[in-house]
Design a protein around this motif. Sequence first.
Motif: not given
Length: 300
Positions: A258, A261-262, A267
């Motif tokens: 994650f 992804l951020r 996200l």
Amino acid sequence: MVQPKLSIFFVAEPPKYQNMGCYLAASVRCQFKEPIDLIGYVPEDRMVDMEPQAMAIYRKLGVDIRPMKTEGVFDPAYPHGNKMVAALQPRDTPYSAFMDSDMLFIGKNTSDEMIREGHVSVAPATSMYWSGQKIWDDIYAACDMEKPDERIWLSRQKARKLMPYFNAGLIVFPEGPVTEDGESFAEVWMRLAQRIDKIDIIKKRPYLDQMSLPLAIRAAGLNWNILPEEQHYILGGVLRGEPLPDNHDIRMIHYRNFKVLREVDQLRHAKRMLDRTTGVRRLDKVDVEAMNAQPAYTYG
């Protein structure tokens, strides 16, 4: 009602894969405007650890959570091999796609863009820096197979074309018998992987699933269909911190965790898709009783 032609399945083992799988499933429901069977497989001894919040989300999204027996398939245990165990399980569609749980559809897609008759659709691995090319002599010899003449570009290793070597995080294959002996592709893949696992070869863990994949495709009498990068865009690695390219119509990303992804501002997109399909943005905000009282996903 139109019947699904594709099952998308993944490993939903808690806690990490369980949580990632919720976002993957939501992205499928958002980006595919056709019926898709969604299946999450969990090692049978881990089913008791599945969190009720995740199970409520999976039910809402129409994801069938199924236990699978993994004990004793590989000795010693090989968690990466759970995808091969999952591939062996019965499904009702003519094609299936295994996907790593850390994947996300971010653009509109169709099953026809992932399926090619007589082929296994795959994406090139990013690189093969963990070994030289001579290792393929031992791998093919272990399976009594000739090395293919074809060479391919790996996605992040561009000095020269190399032996076909694919990322085992996205594999789209036909179901049912494909060989003269009646074996399915998944059965051929497992058989060759177990055979390679018995020889003395470097790095067979954790790369056994990937090193056996190109052999399994050809031994099953199929060819590989190399998907465009738009269908499997890998984040991280040498591209860590780089934004998604503007000149690509990226449909699916492989994000690893994650945090990555951020970093590419996806996200929030993942949370929006979960919110759109279930009414929540985070698993820890799920009211299990209220969500289970809602109707589950149905196409149309």
